[in-house]
Design a protein around this motif. Structure first.
Motif, PDB file in Angstrom:
ATOM      1  N   UNK A 143     -32.904  31.836  23.893  1.00 36.74           N
ATOM      2  CA  UNK A 143     -31.737  30.981  24.080  1.00 36.74           C
ATOM      3  C   UNK A 143     -31.171  30.583  22.715  1.00 36.74           C
ATOM      4  N   UNK A 144     -29.886  30.844  22.535  1.00 34.48           N
ATOM      5  CA  UNK A 144     -29.229  30.494  21.269  1.00 34.48           C
ATOM      6  C   UNK A 144     -28.907  29.007  21.271  1.00 34.48           C
ATOM      7  N   UNK A 145     -29.371  28.310  20.245  1.00 29.60           N
ATOM      8  CA  UNK A 145     -29.148  26.872  20.150  1.00 29.60           C
ATOM      9  C   UNK A 145     -28.441  26.544  18.845  1.00 29.60           C
ATOM     10  N   UNK A 146     -27.845  25.356  18.770  1.00 27.58           N
ATOM     11  CA  UNK A 146     -27.204  24.950  17.505  1.00 27.58           C
ATOM     12  C   UNK A 146     -28.226  24.863  16.371  1.00 27.58           C
ATOM     13  N   UNK A 147     -27.736  24.886  15.131  1.00 28.83           N
ATOM     14  CA  UNK A 147     -28.618  24.859  13.977  1.00 28.83           C
ATOM     15  C   UNK A 147     -29.496  23.617  13.945  1.00 28.83           C
ATOM     16  N   UNK A 148     -29.003  22.514  14.520  1.00 31.26           N
ATOM     17  CA  UNK A 148     -29.748  21.260  14.463  1.00 31.26           C
ATOM     18  C   UNK A 148     -30.786  21.146  15.576  1.00 31.26           C
ATOM     19  N   UNK A 149     -30.867  22.151  16.463  1.00 34.89           N
ATOM     20  CA  UNK A 149     -31.759  22.070  17.618  1.00 34.89           C
ATOM     21  C   UNK A 149     -32.871  23.114  17.513  1.00 34.89           C
ATOM     22  N   UNK A 150     -33.599  23.111  16.393  1.00 35.69           N
ATOM     23  CA  UNK A 150     -34.675  24.084  16.182  1.00 35.69           C
ATOM     24  C   UNK A 150     -35.830  23.864  17.148  1.00 35.69           C
ATOM     25  N   UNK A 151     -36.094  22.623  17.479  1.00 35.78           N
ATOM     26  CA  UNK A 151     -37.195  22.298  18.397  1.00 35.78           C
ATOM     27  C   UNK A 151     -37.224  20.812  18.667  1.00 35.78           C
ATOM     28  N   UNK A 152     -38.314  20.352  19.268  1.00 36.15           N
ATOM     29  CA  UNK A 152     -38.479  18.934  19.524  1.00 36.15           C
ATOM     30  C   UNK A 152     -37.421  18.363  20.456  1.00 36.15           C
ATOM     31  N   UNK A 153     -37.132  17.080  20.254  1.00 36.11           N
ATOM     32  CA  UNK A 153     -36.164  16.381  21.097  1.00 36.11           C
ATOM     33  C   UNK A 153     -34.764  16.955  20.939  1.00 36.11           C
ATOM     34  N   UNK A 154     -34.411  17.412  19.731  1.00 36.70           N
ATOM     35  CA  UNK A 154     -33.076  17.968  19.533  1.00 36.70           C
ATOM     36  C   UNK A 154     -32.865  19.214  20.382  1.00 36.70           C
ATOM     37  N   UNK A 155     -33.922  19.972  20.611  1.00 36.68           N
ATOM     38  CA  UNK A 155     -33.828  21.150  21.479  1.00 36.68           C
ATOM     39  C   UNK A 155     -33.546  20.731  22.916  1.00 36.68           C
ATOM     40  N   UNK A 156     -34.231  19.682  23.369  1.00 37.67           N
ATOM     41  CA  UNK A 156     -33.989  19.149  24.708  1.00 37.67           C
ATOM     42  C   UNK A 156     -32.558  18.632  24.826  1.00 37.67           C
ATOM     43  N   UNK A 157     -32.084  17.979  23.780  1.00 41.58           N
ATOM     44  CA  UNK A 157     -30.722  17.457  23.781  1.00 41.58           C
ATOM     45  C   UNK A 157     -29.715  18.598  23.867  1.00 41.58           C
ATOM     46  N   UNK A 158     -29.936  19.665  23.107  1.00 43.98           N
ATOM     47  CA  UNK A 158     -29.027  20.805  23.142  1.00 43.98           C
ATOM     48  C   UNK A 158     -29.013  21.461  24.514  1.00 43.98           C
ATOM     49  N   UNK A 159     -30.199  21.566  25.135  1.00 44.76           N
ATOM     50  CA  UNK A 159     -30.280  22.143  26.485  1.00 44.76           C
ATOM     51  C   UNK A 159     -29.449  21.329  27.467  1.00 44.76           C
ATOM     52  N   UNK A 160     -29.583  20.007  27.383  1.00 49.78           N
ATOM     53  CA  UNK A 160     -28.868  19.164  28.329  1.00 49.78           C
ATOM     54  C   UNK A 160     -27.369  19.213  28.093  1.00 49.78           C
ATOM     55  N   UNK A 161     -26.972  19.211  26.822  1.00 49.09           N
ATOM     56  CA  UNK A 161     -25.546  19.254  26.515  1.00 49.09           C
ATOM     57  C   UNK A 161     -24.924  20.574  26.948  1.00 49.09           C
ATOM     58  N   UNK A 162     -25.696  21.659  26.850  1.00 48.39           N
ATOM     59  CA  UNK A 162     -25.166  22.959  27.238  1.00 48.39           C
ATOM     60  C   UNK A 162     -24.940  23.068  28.734  1.00 48.39           C
ATOM     61  N   UNK A 163     -25.643  22.250  29.513  1.00 52.23           N
ATOM     62  CA  UNK A 163     -25.487  22.252  30.964  1.00 52.23           C
ATOM     63  C   UNK A 163     -24.646  21.082  31.460  1.00 52.23           C
ATOM     64  N   UNK A 164     -24.078  20.361  30.514  1.00 52.64           N
ATOM     65  CA  UNK A 164     -23.322  19.171  30.881  1.00 52.64           C
ATOM     66  C   UNK A 164     -22.013  19.183  30.106  1.00 52.64           C
ATOM     67  N   UNK A 165     -20.931  19.391  30.766  1.00 50.30           N
ATOM     68  CA  UNK A 165     -19.636  19.484  30.099  1.00 50.30           C
ATOM     69  C   UNK A 165     -19.025  18.126  29.800  1.00 50.30           C
ATOM     70  N   UNK A 166     -19.690  17.052  30.246  1.00 52.54           N
ATOM     71  CA  UNK A 166     -19.173  15.719  29.983  1.00 52.54           C
ATOM     72  C   UNK A 166     -19.478  15.309  28.555  1.00 52.54           C
ATOM     73  N   UNK A 167     -19.018  14.155  28.154  1.00 54.72           N
ATOM     74  CA  UNK A 167     -19.220  13.680  26.775  1.00 54.72           C
ATOM     75  C   UNK A 167     -20.682  13.481  26.476  1.00 54.72           C
ATOM     76  N   UNK A 168     -21.023  13.662  25.195  1.00 54.34           N
ATOM     77  CA  UNK A 168     -22.420  13.520  24.791  1.00 54.34           C
ATOM     78  C   UNK A 168     -22.937  12.126  25.063  1.00 54.34           C
TER      79      UNK A 168
END
Length: 263
Positions: A143-168
């Motif tokens: 899965x291609x993620x943003x540069x800031x989402x290498x792992x950890x919580x930021x990875x979870x955040x990127x996953x959720x944002x990618x499935x959620x078109x609403x505001x962060x």
């Protein structure tokens, strides 16, 4: 035959050898025993995450500098003892080195100590407690993620944002409850205990004074939190190295100013 007196140059070689040796030890332990700290450092083919880790590491240095600035304003004998560290024979000798040499020592300390304490020891303790590896990286590397989402919580955040078109701001992951829920579900008590124990160990390998042990222990918690939240070991490596360099440069400048005034 008496030992020759240590010079700034021999101290430089010793410091680089010891700090670099910690990194080699971490890599050897990871290779033979696991876990491998190299997995937490973005590879060159992950250049955005690598360079992003460097940039975020620079930003992560400022809270450490603020912490030390606040501590130094406290009127207490233990704090005054910290301000007198430059009078320690080894530190006094080190401060005679040039800015580039102090930077090299700082880089070696950042790389070596972070590879050992955050890259290997913390995951190793968690693995020992959990009975199997506890990964801080994203589950699916395809899965291609943003540069800031290498792992950890930021990875979870990127996953959720990618499935959620609403505001962060409406994303559950960015809330405190979302963060604590992620920590409970994904990190667990094993990594939490490992985070605390590795930070305590980090403090005790800097036994300059009781306060310094406590301060470095707090820094260990900070570096560990950076790794847990991002999965990117480059961030605490750079924050650690840059903090050390700034402290050494500042102390060296103060000593040079004192010497100029006394001349």
């Amino acid at each position: 035959m008496d030992d020759e007196p240590q010079t700034p140059e021999t101290l430089f070689h010793t410091a680089v050898g010891v700090e670099g040796g910690l990194g080699v030890l971490a890599l050897a332990l990871g290779y033979f025993l696991g876990p491998d700290a190299r997995e937490l450092v973005p590879a060159f083919n992950q250049l955005p995450a690598l360079l992003g880790g460097v940039g975020l590491g620079v930003l992560a240095t400022f809270p450490l500098l603020l912490l030390m600035a606040v501590i130094r304003r406290i009127k207490h004998p233990a704090v005054e003892q910290l301000d007198q560290l430059s009078e320690h024979p080894m530190i006094e000798l080190m401060l005679k080195l040039g800015p580039a040499e102090l930077l090299v020592i700082s880089l070696c300390a950042g790389v070596g100590e972070e590879l050992l304490f955050r890259g290997w020891l913390m995951p190793a303790i968690a693995q020992l407690l959990h009975g199997e590896p506890v990964s801080l990286l994203s589950g699916d590397p395809s899965i291609v993620r943003p540069w800031w989402a290498f792992g950890g919580w930021t990875s979870e955040l990127a996953n959720e944002l990618s499935h959620n078109s609403s505001a962060a701001g409406e994303s559950a992951a960015v809330t405190w409850s979302g963060l604590t829920q992620w920590w409970s579900n994904s990190i667990g008590w094993e990594m939490t205990v490992a985070w605390i124990l590795s930070s305590i160990g980090f403090g005790f390998v800097h036994p300059i004074s009781k306060l310094y042990i406590g301060v470095t222990g707090l820094m260990g918690l900070y570096f560990g939190a950076l790794l847990i939240l991002t999965g990117n070991l480059m961030i605490p490596i750079i924050a650690h190295a840059l903090y050390d360099a700034i402290q050494l440069w500042s102390a060296a400048a103060e000593e040079a100013s004192k010497d100029a005034k006394s001349a």
